[in-house]
Design an enzyme around this catalytic site. Sequence first.
Site, PDB file in Angstrom:
ATOM      1  N   CYS A 162      -0.675   5.683   6.818  1.00  0.00           N
ATOM      2  CA  CYS A 162      -0.929   5.118   8.142  1.00  0.00           C
ATOM      3  C   CYS A 162       0.264   5.218   9.087  1.00  0.00           C
ATOM      4  O   CYS A 162       0.183   4.799  10.239  1.00  0.00           O
ATOM      5  CB  CYS A 162      -1.391   3.665   8.008  1.00  0.00           C
ATOM      6  SG  CYS A 162      -2.887   3.523   7.000  1.00  0.00           S
ATOM      7  N   HIS A 302       1.962  -2.695  14.423  1.00  0.00           N
ATOM      8  CA  HIS A 302       1.042  -2.081  13.455  1.00  0.00           C
ATOM      9  C   HIS A 302      -0.165  -2.998  13.297  1.00  0.00           C
ATOM     10  O   HIS A 302      -1.297  -2.524  13.300  1.00  0.00           O
ATOM     11  CB  HIS A 302       1.767  -1.872  12.129  1.00  0.00           C
ATOM     12  CG  HIS A 302       1.005  -1.069  11.137  1.00  0.00           C
ATOM     13  ND1 HIS A 302       0.505   0.187  11.413  1.00  0.00           N
ATOM     14  CD2 HIS A 302       0.654  -1.338   9.846  1.00  0.00           C
ATOM     15  CE1 HIS A 302      -0.137   0.661  10.348  1.00  0.00           C
ATOM     16  NE2 HIS A 302      -0.056  -0.249   9.386  1.00  0.00           N
ATOM     17  N   GLU A 313       5.217  -8.089   9.099  1.00  0.00           N
ATOM     18  CA  GLU A 313       5.624  -7.456  10.347  1.00  0.00           C
ATOM     19  C   GLU A 313       6.234  -8.477  11.297  1.00  0.00           C
ATOM     20  O   GLU A 313       7.231  -8.201  11.970  1.00  0.00           O
ATOM     21  CB  GLU A 313       4.447  -6.741  11.020  1.00  0.00           C
ATOM     22  CG  GLU A 313       4.882  -6.005  12.285  1.00  0.00           C
ATOM     23  CD  GLU A 313       3.832  -5.093  12.872  1.00  0.00           C
ATOM     24  OE1 GLU A 313       4.196  -4.259  13.729  1.00  0.00           O
ATOM     25  OE2 GLU A 313       2.642  -5.204  12.503  1.00  0.00           O
ATOM     26  N   LYS A 334      -5.392  -2.645  17.337  1.00  0.00           N
ATOM     27  CA  LYS A 334      -6.348  -2.498  16.235  1.00  0.00           C
ATOM     28  C   LYS A 334      -7.430  -3.571  16.308  1.00  0.00           C
ATOM     29  O   LYS A 334      -8.487  -3.423  15.694  1.00  0.00           O
ATOM     30  CB  LYS A 334      -5.636  -2.560  14.885  1.00  0.00           C
ATOM     31  CG  LYS A 334      -4.815  -1.313  14.549  1.00  0.00           C
ATOM     32  CD  LYS A 334      -4.232  -1.423  13.148  1.00  0.00           C
ATOM     33  CE  LYS A 334      -3.434  -0.176  12.760  1.00  0.00           C
ATOM     34  NZ  LYS A 334      -2.151  -0.075  13.494  1.00  0.00           N
ATOM     35  N   HIS A 339      -8.638   0.344  12.523  1.00  0.00           N
ATOM     36  CA  HIS A 339      -7.455   1.029  11.990  1.00  0.00           C
ATOM     37  C   HIS A 339      -7.793   2.501  11.794  1.00  0.00           C
ATOM     38  O   HIS A 339      -8.568   2.856  10.909  1.00  0.00           O
ATOM     39  CB  HIS A 339      -7.046   0.373  10.674  1.00  0.00           C
ATOM     40  CG  HIS A 339      -5.699   0.798  10.169  1.00  0.00           C
ATOM     41  ND1 HIS A 339      -5.018   1.905  10.640  1.00  0.00           N
ATOM     42  CD2 HIS A 339      -4.890   0.262   9.204  1.00  0.00           C
ATOM     43  CE1 HIS A 339      -3.879   2.030  10.016  1.00  0.00           C
ATOM     44  NE2 HIS A 339      -3.767   1.033   9.141  1.00  0.00           N
ATOM     45  N   PHE A 398       0.888   3.094   3.310  1.00  0.00           N
ATOM     46  CA  PHE A 398       0.924   2.961   1.858  1.00  0.00           C
ATOM     47  C   PHE A 398       2.044   3.847   1.309  1.00  0.00           C
ATOM     48  O   PHE A 398       2.354   4.912   1.845  1.00  0.00           O
ATOM     49  CB  PHE A 398      -0.406   3.393   1.238  1.00  0.00           C
ATOM     50  CG  PHE A 398      -1.513   2.376   1.348  1.00  0.00           C
ATOM     51  CD1 PHE A 398      -1.297   1.119   1.870  1.00  0.00           C
ATOM     52  CD2 PHE A 398      -2.797   2.690   0.908  1.00  0.00           C
ATOM     53  CE1 PHE A 398      -2.318   0.177   1.948  1.00  0.00           C
ATOM     54  CE2 PHE A 398      -3.829   1.763   0.985  1.00  0.00           C
ATOM     55  CZ  PHE A 398      -3.593   0.511   1.508  1.00  0.00           C
TER      56      PHE A 398
END
Length: 412
Positions: A162, A302, A313, A334, A339, A398
């Site tokens: 991502c 994010h 975050e 998002k 996402h 990831f």
Amino acid sequence: MNTRRVVVTGMGVISPIGIGLADFWDNLRKGSSGIRRITRFPVDEYPCKIAAEVDFDPSAYIDRREARKMDRFSQFAVVSARMAAQDAGLDAGSLGERAGIVLGTGIGGMETLEREMKTLWERGPGRVSPFFIPMMIANMAAGQVSIDLGLKGPINTVVTACASATNAIGEAFWIVKRGDADIMLTGGTEAPITPTALAGFCALKALSTRNDILGRASSPFDKCRDGFVMGEGAAVLVLESLSSALSRNAPIYAEIVGYGMSSDAYHITAPSPGGEGAARAMRAALRTAGISPDRVDYVNAHGTSTPANDVHETMAIQSVLGEHARNVAVSSVKSMLGHLLGAAGAVETVATVLSLKHQVIPPTINYETPDPECDLDYVPNEAREARIDVALKNSFGFGGQNACLVLKRYDG
């Protein structure tokens, strides 16, 4: 060598809330959601039944014969790249060796992979399409764009989950900055809404299962968040040396001034404790930009709407910005887009650039119940006019891959 300034001179976007910059920005400002029940295949047996799909007919943009040779993720890339080139006033087909492309994607041609695997098992190896490999491999979106627009300079594909698109933009930034090209098209593309991908993310228990509330299911930083919602789409930005842009009187949206990346070296899916890996990427981006933390006005987060990401975050932002974090607006688009995985950073960078241009911060919609562990200003539910000179764009993937861009309002 590294003194060249890099500006954004064109953008194209295909998103669940609009195709093209005008519709995309209008719906961002309104706080419109693109999340709905999945229509592309039956979802009754899935725990998550919702996603942010794009209403996209490739034949409206690409010759039908050519479109059939491209996976959906490559179609998105070609169309958004054409939009970006046109927006920048570039003469497609004659850009030559001083123009190139770096694109990001997380999973590539998943739709093609699933279809051809089904063909193999049901009809045998002789019926697998000769276009299977060229349609499925992750680098083919960049390849198709380079062919379509005549880009003969540097070409690359970044696959960092991502963080892919943000890493791609960062790499394109350095290519222009060090003089290896004058113009780089860059961004990301993803078409992950397929049966296997949905099943995989459901098995990870990463997705929201609040199917009954559709457009309110993605709720970054809200206490009731329960997972992310998949989306699809693409965005391409034209990065150009300032001297090149000025020489051809190109429109200039904003300036990219910094890029940082880091590894958590911690876990395949979970963020490192306290968001320390993310914080290192943010500090690296600010360091390369030569900008102190107290000059940051906005963080395009994010912000996945997962329990772990949003807390860590928040902690990373607080670690990097210190007390100034209380004065900084933070929002996650998002909440509206879902996402977009490997394309998320590209579409969200376009949103950040438009924020700098229009001096408006898009909201984090669906923010209803504050979380004591997420205690920053998340621009809840309504867009906000504000003075924005410096913005950060965060993306995390990831494998513990973190990327951050620093963007500035262009002031000559």
